[in-house]
Design an enzyme around this catalytic site. Structure first.
Site, PDB file in Angstrom:
ATOM      1  N   ASP A   1     -41.844 -13.398  51.719  1.00 58.36           N
ATOM      2  CA  ASP A   1     -42.006 -13.133  50.282  1.00 58.36           C
ATOM      3  C   ASP A   1     -40.884 -13.754  49.463  1.00 58.36           C
ATOM      4  O   ASP A   1     -41.127 -14.384  48.430  1.00 58.36           O
ATOM      5  CB  ASP A   1     -42.016 -11.618  50.010  1.00 58.36           C
TER       6      ASP A   1
ATOM      7  N   VAL B   1     -46.829  -3.074  41.453  1.00 63.86           N
ATOM      8  CA  VAL B   1     -45.780  -2.729  42.430  1.00 63.86           C
ATOM      9  C   VAL B   1     -46.404  -2.172  43.715  1.00 63.86           C
ATOM     10  O   VAL B   1     -47.388  -1.429  43.666  1.00 63.86           O
ATOM     11  CB  VAL B   1     -44.818  -1.684  41.795  1.00 63.86           C
TER      12      VAL B   1
ATOM     13  N   ALA C   1     -40.069 -10.816  44.097  1.00 61.61           N
ATOM     14  CA  ALA C   1     -39.990 -11.505  42.799  1.00 61.61           C
ATOM     15  C   ALA C   1     -38.849 -10.947  41.951  1.00 61.61           C
ATOM     16  O   ALA C   1     -38.069 -11.710  41.373  1.00 61.61           O
ATOM     17  CB  ALA C   1     -41.327 -11.395  42.067  1.00 61.61           C
TER      18      ALA C   1
ATOM     19  N   GLY D   1     -45.926  -9.050  46.528  1.00 56.30           N
ATOM     20  CA  GLY D   1     -44.551  -9.572  46.543  1.00 56.30           C
ATOM     21  C   GLY D   1     -43.738  -9.211  45.312  1.00 56.30           C
ATOM     22  O   GLY D   1     -42.842  -9.963  44.918  1.00 56.30           O
TER      23      GLY D   1
ATOM     24  N   GLY E   1     -48.591  -5.416  47.876  1.00 60.60           N
ATOM     25  CA  GLY E   1     -48.643  -6.575  48.773  1.00 60.60           C
ATOM     26  C   GLY E   1     -48.610  -7.911  48.051  1.00 60.60           C
ATOM     27  O   GLY E   1     -48.831  -8.946  48.665  1.00 60.60           O
TER      28      GLY E   1
HETATM   29  O1  PMV Z   1     -48.139  -6.408  52.244  1.00 57.47           O
HETATM   30  P1  PMV Z   1     -46.983  -7.322  52.263  1.00 57.47           P
HETATM   31  O2  PMV Z   1     -46.998  -8.348  51.207  1.00 57.47           O
HETATM   32  O3  PMV Z   1     -45.684  -6.596  52.405  1.00 57.47           O
HETATM   33  O4  PMV Z   1     -47.141  -8.225  53.586  1.00 57.47           O
HETATM   34  C1  PMV Z   1     -46.904  -7.750  54.851  1.00 57.47           C
HETATM   35  C2  PMV Z   1     -47.012  -8.877  55.802  1.00 57.47           C
HETATM   36  C3  PMV Z   1     -46.820  -8.512  57.246  1.00 57.47           C
HETATM   37  O5  PMV Z   1     -47.044  -9.685  58.002  1.00 57.47           O
HETATM   38  C4  PMV Z   1     -47.809  -7.452  57.687  1.00 57.47           C
HETATM   39  C5  PMV Z   1     -45.413  -7.981  57.512  1.00 57.47           C
HETATM   40  C6  PMV Z   1     -44.316  -8.998  57.374  1.00 57.47           C
HETATM   41  O6  PMV Z   1     -43.165  -8.561  57.161  1.00 57.47           O
HETATM   42  O7  PMV Z   1     -44.567 -10.210  57.504  1.00 57.47           O
END
Ligand code: PMV
Length: 304
Positions: free
Chosen positions: A138, A88, A97, A93, A91
């Site tokens: 995501d 969790v 999910a 997702g 990054g």
């Molecule tokens: O860390 P994550 O999976 O929430 O990815 C963030 C991705 C960003 O480009 C930094 C922010 C976004 O909302 O796209």
């Protein structure tokens, strides 16, 4: 009783740049969150976090999913159980999910007949409400699976190499990291804007290498992307140590995935090197996950 599952994701290219309309390439990974739904007299949500009713603090995503699905069905009672193999808040997702798996489970249980595009849209709306702001990436990738170019929503060729993920276990706030890039961009627009544009261009160029399965060349570009993420201030000593450990043990590519700061890095490798890379990452102090791209997004697992 219905069980649905949905996958997590990594970024091959384009995190942060995608916030400014640049292209990104995301890849669904074969690590899934399962949501079980059955009819019941009241609303019950169960997970490792506990057993609640509608609860926007403990189970915000599933609570919102039930609320939103009230627009499509008369849900008086339902029992939901969540099991996740995704870490969790790192990054990968996990929130997308659980959200899309819950929507799809309710969709099947209450015969709402929602199509995948609608599930992705409802999922994105939920993430936005819970997180304040969220890109559609995501929820879209978790719903559709495969390798996807964003914002074009174009499905690319499957990725046929091994994915090794190193998780620092350090929480990183996507919101704060996005804000820090925004500040740097305001301070030095002539420097930061071209970097973000270059990241987007890299995604567009990389599409061809994904199609041709030329992972060594793809990897070179991902390594450049890592450097540019470092340049805009979302790297860390720990993430870089993992990236260099992976590269010096045979990775085709190694970069931050997601918001950066803490969270995860990802390496691509040919199958024989994966264990060596995993060991190097683990020796550097991170938790390792070895996985592959999955073409399947949200799916029905069982229906009893
Ligand atoms: O860390 P994550 O999976 O929430 O990815 C963030 C991705 C960003 O480009 C930094 C922010 C976004 O909302 O796209």
């Amino acid at each position: 009783m219905i069980t649905c599952s949905a996958p997590g994701k990594i970024y091959l290219f384009g995190e942060h740049a995608v916030v400014y309309g640049q292209s990104a390439i995301c890849c669904a990974i074969d690590i899934r969150t399962r949501v079980q739904a059955e009819r019941c007299d009241s609303i019950v949500i169960e997970s490792v976090l506990g057993r609640t009713g509608i609860d926007y603090d403990i189970h915000p995503y599933v609570s919102k999913a039930i609320e939103k699905m009230q627009d499509h069905a008369d849900i008086e009672g339902v029992k939901i159980r969540i099991d996740s193999n995704l870490p969790v808040g790192s990054g990968l997702g996990s929130s997308a999910a659980v959200t899309v798996a819950a929507i799809q489970a309710l969709n099947h249980l209450f015969n709402c007949n929602l199509q995948l595009e609608e599930i992705a849209t409802i999922g994105h709306g939920i993430e936005k409400e819970v997180q304040g702001n969220a890109s559609p990436t995501d929820t879209y990738v978790s719903t559709m699976g495969g390798v996807v170019m964003i914002p074009q929503r174009r499905k690319l060729q499957a990725l046929e190499c091994t994915i090794v993920i190193g998780n620092t276990g350090r929480f990183s706030s996507t919101r704060e990291l996005v804000a820090s890039v925004a500040r740097l961009k305001i301070e030095f627009p002539d420097i930061i804007d071209p970097i973000l544009t270059n990241i987007g261009t890299m995604s567009l160029i990389a599409e061809e290498y994904v199609s041709r399965k030329e992972y060594a060349t793809l990897g070179k570009l991902m390594n450049v992307n890592h450097g540019l993420l470092d340049a805009i201030g979302v790297g860390s000593a720990e993430l870089s140590a993992l990236v260099y450990a992976a590269r010096s043990n045979g990775a085709l590519a190694a970069k931050i995935t997601g918001a950066g700061g803490g969270g995860c890095m990802v390496a691509l490798s040919d199958e024989p090197e994966a264990q060596r890379i995993a060991k190097a990452i683990s020796d550097s102090g991170a938790e390792v996950i070895i996985t592959r791209n999955t073409h399947e997004g949200v799916r029905l697992e069982t229906q009893k």
